[in-house]
Design an enzyme around this catalytic site. Sequence first.
Site, short mmCIF file in Angstrom:
data_model
loop_
_atom_site.label_atom_id
_atom_site.label_comp_id
_atom_site.label_asym_id
_atom_site.label_seq_id
_atom_site.Cartn_x
_atom_site.Cartn_y
_atom_site.Cartn_z
N MET A 1 41.59 -11.08 -1.92
CA MET A 1 40.14 -11.66 -1.98
C MET A 1 39.46 -11.93 -3.42
SD MET A 1 39.31 -11.71 1.20
CE MET A 1 37.72 -12.33 0.97
N HIS B 1 32.66 -14.56 9.37
CA HIS B 1 33.90 -15.32 9.89
C HIS B 1 34.80 -14.35 10.65
CE1 HIS B 1 36.26 -15.73 6.02
NE2 HIS B 1 36.11 -14.50 6.10
C1 LIG Z 1 37.10 -10.65 4.18
S1 LIG Z 1 36.49 -9.22 3.23
C2 LIG Z 1 35.28 -9.99 2.02
C3 LIG Z 1 35.38 -9.26 0.72
C4 LIG Z 1 34.12 -10.09 -0.20
N1 LIG Z 1 32.85 -10.13 0.51
C5 LIG Z 1 34.67 -11.32 -0.61
O1 LIG Z 1 34.33 -12.14 -0.36
O2 LIG Z 1 35.51 -11.24 -1.49
C6 LIG Z 1 35.65 -8.41 4.24
C7 LIG Z 1 34.99 -7.02 3.69
O3 LIG Z 1 34.08 -6.37 4.69
C8 LIG Z 1 34.75 -4.69 4.67
N2 LIG Z 1 34.16 -4.23 5.86
C9 LIG Z 1 34.81 -4.59 6.96
N3 LIG Z 1 34.25 -3.86 8.00
C10 LIG Z 1 33.24 -2.98 7.51
C11 LIG Z 1 32.15 -2.12 7.79
N4 LIG Z 1 32.29 -1.76 9.13
N5 LIG Z 1 31.17 -1.86 7.14
C12 LIG Z 1 31.48 -2.12 5.76
N6 LIG Z 1 32.26 -2.92 5.06
C13 LIG Z 1 33.11 -3.54 6.16
C14 LIG Z 1 36.04 -4.65 4.14
O4 LIG Z 1 36.21 -3.76 3.63
C15 LIG Z 1 36.20 -6.01 3.26
O5 LIG Z 1 36.21 -5.73 2.00
#
Ligand SMILES: C[S@@+](CC[C@H](N)C(=O)[O-])C[C@H]1O[C@@H](n2cnc3c(N)ncnc32)[C@H](O)[C@@H]1O
Length: 328
Positions: A149, A238
């Site tokens: 990421m 997404h």
């Molecule tokens: C696809 S990554 C995107 C990370 C960052 N925003 C980036 O663009 O590099 C999705 C993020 O959402 C977080 N996430 C997933 N479920 C979550 C939840 N219920 N509450 C908070 N964060 C969550 C994950 O841990 C992860 O870091």
Amino acid sequence: MEVQADGDHFISSQLGGLAGTQMALRAAIELKVFNIIADAGPDAHLSAAEIISKIPTKDPSSAAWTLERVLRVLGGNSILSIISRKPSGNNGEHGRHEWTYGLTKKSRRLASSSSTTDELLAILQGLWSELFDYMGEKPRLRQLFDEFMEVSGKLQFEDVFKLYGGFKDLKELMDVGGGIGTTLAKITSTYPHVRGLNFDLPHVIDAAPKLPGVKHVAGDMFKWIPNAQTILLQCILHNWDDEHCKKLLRNCWEALPQEGKVIIVEMAISEELENNVEAKDVLMEDFFMMLLTNGGKKRTLAEFKDLGNAVGFTKVDIFQCLIGQFML
Ligand SMILES: C[S@@+](CC[C@H](N)C(=O)[O-])C[C@H]1O[C@@H](n2cnc3c(N)ncnc32)[C@H](O)[C@@H]1O
């Protein structure tokens, strides 16, 4: 609508190629091919027969031929490197030409440890909806995910910074699902007057480094989000179906003041689908969302607007970048 023969061929070969590569990759992971090559030495190249000799099988000769075809697909997609080896003596079963296969930068990752292979397989099997919890128990997998990421986020943000000047007017920005805070740190280092709050799941925050201008906050975005002046959602929507997205946007709405806003950074699907690199990238990501998530998808701008409107966001500004990111 009429489809020309050439177009039909193009579509079917593209679809076949995509599905075939996925299947070949999955087979190679399950058979631990990447580990077998890695165990043979740093620059080792092995033939299909040599690899098969390390895998229990009833009919090694026919298994080697089947594996050869799998490995060639991976070679053709630069997932393995291929060297042509001239058949000598009994080499090159049945007079066939023989190739040997080595790891590339991409596939070295797949062989980095046996548990990683199992974990990657688990992802391919569609555990994404539980993936973020699952990664809580697998720090190495989480580390690989955060590294990925970080690299892809950096590339995207170069573009966003060029086009969107809105960050400089903010006092406070909370990056919801911000991972270990890399994106936010980039914003706060460029605009030191912005107070950064990085919000993610507890196991992610526990592993996050101290970053200047960034305060880490742990929680579950589907339950509650702390108050903030502005919220950033980068590559978050997404991953989720419409119902989850509405729940999340509703929580954002409740966390924001009257004049607050959500900044969404994501690739959008163009309604006029064209055959160019940008469109292919978005569609490919959409394909992976279909394979890996429960209802996650790429959306058109109209679909993003509908999500926002459904929870009360009435004003939507779009900033289109080179590869289609935009902000609400
Ligand atoms: C696809 S990554 C995107 C990370 C960052 N925003 C980036 O663009 O590099 C999705 C993020 O959402 C977080 N996430 C997933 N479920 C979550 C939840 N219920 N509450 C908070 N964060 C969550 C994950 O841990 C992860 O870091």
